[in-house]
Design an enzyme around this catalytic site. Sequence first.
Site, mmCIF file in Angstrom:
data_model
loop_
_atom_site.group_PDB
_atom_site.id
_atom_site.type_symbol
_atom_site.label_atom_id
_atom_site.label_comp_id
_atom_site.label_asym_id
_atom_site.label_seq_id
_atom_site.Cartn_x
_atom_site.Cartn_y
_atom_site.Cartn_z
ATOM 1 N N GLY A 1 0.826 -1.210 0.000
ATOM 2 C CA GLY A 1 0.000 0.000 0.000
ATOM 3 C C GLY A 1 0.857 1.255 0.000
ATOM 4 N N TYR B 1 -1.006 -19.739 -3.463
ATOM 5 C CA TYR B 1 -1.845 -18.546 -3.293
ATOM 6 C C TYR B 1 -3.330 -18.938 -3.292
ATOM 7 C CZ TYR B 1 -4.145 -14.117 -4.308
ATOM 8 O OH TYR B 1 -4.981 -13.022 -4.269
HETATM 9 C C1 UD1 Z 1 -4.380 -14.477 -9.843
HETATM 10 C C2 UD1 Z 1 -5.899 -14.505 -9.709
HETATM 11 C C3 UD1 Z 1 -6.377 -13.081 -9.481
HETATM 12 C C4 UD1 Z 1 -5.675 -12.474 -8.282
HETATM 13 C C5 UD1 Z 1 -4.169 -12.492 -8.499
HETATM 14 C C6 UD1 Z 1 -3.427 -11.972 -7.280
HETATM 15 C C7 UD1 Z 1 -6.473 -16.348 -11.250
HETATM 16 C C8 UD1 Z 1 -7.101 -16.728 -12.526
HETATM 17 N N1 UD1 Z 1 -6.467 -15.021 -10.949
HETATM 18 O O1 UD1 Z 1 -4.113 -13.682 -10.961
HETATM 19 O O2 UD1 Z 1 -7.778 -13.066 -9.258
HETATM 20 O O3 UD1 Z 1 -6.066 -11.152 -8.164
HETATM 21 O O4 UD1 Z 1 -3.774 -13.842 -8.727
HETATM 22 O O5 UD1 Z 1 -2.082 -11.872 -7.515
HETATM 23 O O6 UD1 Z 1 -6.002 -17.181 -10.508
HETATM 24 N N2 UD1 Z 1 1.650 -12.416 -17.150
HETATM 25 C C9 UD1 Z 1 2.357 -12.076 -18.294
HETATM 26 N N3 UD1 Z 1 3.203 -11.016 -18.230
HETATM 27 C C10 UD1 Z 1 3.382 -10.269 -17.098
HETATM 28 C C11 UD1 Z 1 2.653 -10.627 -15.933
HETATM 29 C C12 UD1 Z 1 1.801 -11.708 -16.007
HETATM 30 O O7 UD1 Z 1 2.238 -12.732 -19.316
HETATM 31 O O8 UD1 Z 1 4.156 -9.309 -17.117
HETATM 32 C C13 UD1 Z 1 0.695 -13.534 -17.249
HETATM 33 C C14 UD1 Z 1 0.705 -14.517 -16.112
HETATM 34 O O9 UD1 Z 1 1.658 -15.523 -16.330
HETATM 35 C C15 UD1 Z 1 -0.736 -15.033 -16.162
HETATM 36 C C16 UD1 Z 1 -1.541 -13.806 -16.615
HETATM 37 O O10 UD1 Z 1 -0.599 -12.935 -17.219
HETATM 38 O O11 UD1 Z 1 -0.885 -16.042 -17.124
HETATM 39 C C17 UD1 Z 1 -2.192 -13.058 -15.466
HETATM 40 O O12 UD1 Z 1 -1.218 -12.872 -14.456
HETATM 41 P P1 UD1 Z 1 -1.454 -11.897 -13.226
HETATM 42 O O13 UD1 Z 1 -1.937 -10.588 -13.705
HETATM 43 O O14 UD1 Z 1 -0.250 -11.956 -12.364
HETATM 44 O O15 UD1 Z 1 -2.702 -12.533 -12.502
HETATM 45 P P2 UD1 Z 1 -3.108 -14.076 -12.145
HETATM 46 O O16 UD1 Z 1 -1.968 -14.836 -11.638
HETATM 47 O O17 UD1 Z 1 -3.942 -14.608 -13.249
#
Ligand code: UD1
Length: 309
Positions: free
Chosen positions: A36, A142
Amino acid sequence: MRYLVTGGAGFIGSNTVDEIVRRGHSAVVLDDFSAGREENLKRSAGKIEIIRGSITDLPTVQKACEGADYVIHLAALTSVPRSVKDPLETNHVNIDGTLNVLVAARDAKVRRLVYAASCSAYGEAPIQPQCERMSPDPISPYGVTKFVGELYAKVFYRCYGLETICLRYFNVFGPRENPTSSYSGVLSKFVTALLIHEQPIIFGDGEQSRDFTYIENVVQANLLACDAQNCAGKTFNVGNGGRNTLNEALRLLEKISEKKATAKYEPPRSGDVLHSQADITEAREVLGYDPKVGFEEGLRRTWEWYAAT
Ligand code: UD1
């Protein structure tokens, strides 16, 4: 009414606090400022009480709960990859911390506690969209911690009559999300990469999909959950009800920003689910939830906010 918002200086927390204040209620923020930021609270500065401390410290949580009518419990260590790297710390904050908040809320006799659950509880669900009747089957530490928090919240309703509502958020995005950590949400990373002329990174082939949910919709759900009738002890999905792949999201961002984005593809992350999409029927019917800001409009607002800051 007096609301305690744990994690109230964070992305979802500070947006929720602003809305509480805008509606004329009083708000107390409990935050350890690990993620935060003071900056997030500047709109409500002077109108709220801020307690610096961690949910892992029971006396601090007890102090914060004094006189609260509602507790919106958002404080947590987020991020799937962080939990894969350090499951003990994620477990400690998310499970022990949540138990402290439940105990303190019970003892302070608050009217209701709203818990930030997560769609990560579903894991690799065989059917999309995911509805609350499906059995949770998390595939990351998580997801386990967030689901255990839900179980505790329900048990506190059953054993002690503390009214709890669990909201399974689906990939929340929007203004104030901190993009600077390697654990930040993907859309905040994409937006800032475009702004600083870097290549966005995509883990995997970019065909994984998420139900990206704009912050304003989530704030609406948090406050509806405080007052909705006949729903104590229940869990609701809070999403948009659609899903987009990362490749689609990046193309849309190119259109909005009028900038070219060539992604750098890297190996997929361990603990990542492939697809995630919410069935929001229950939240609509029972809470009156109505996500007003769609994905494209939310992404446009997010882009404009980051571009202006
Ligand atoms: C998960 C939860 C979400 C929660 C979050 C908390 C699921 C489906 N969602 O999010 O509700 O708020 O954890 O941390 O479980 N990625 C990239 N490039 C980047 C960053 C991420 O490709 O720079 C990819 C990740 O590998 C993933 C997707 O984007 O496949 C989403 O990643 P992210 O935004 O970190 O969220 P989740 O892990 O899906």
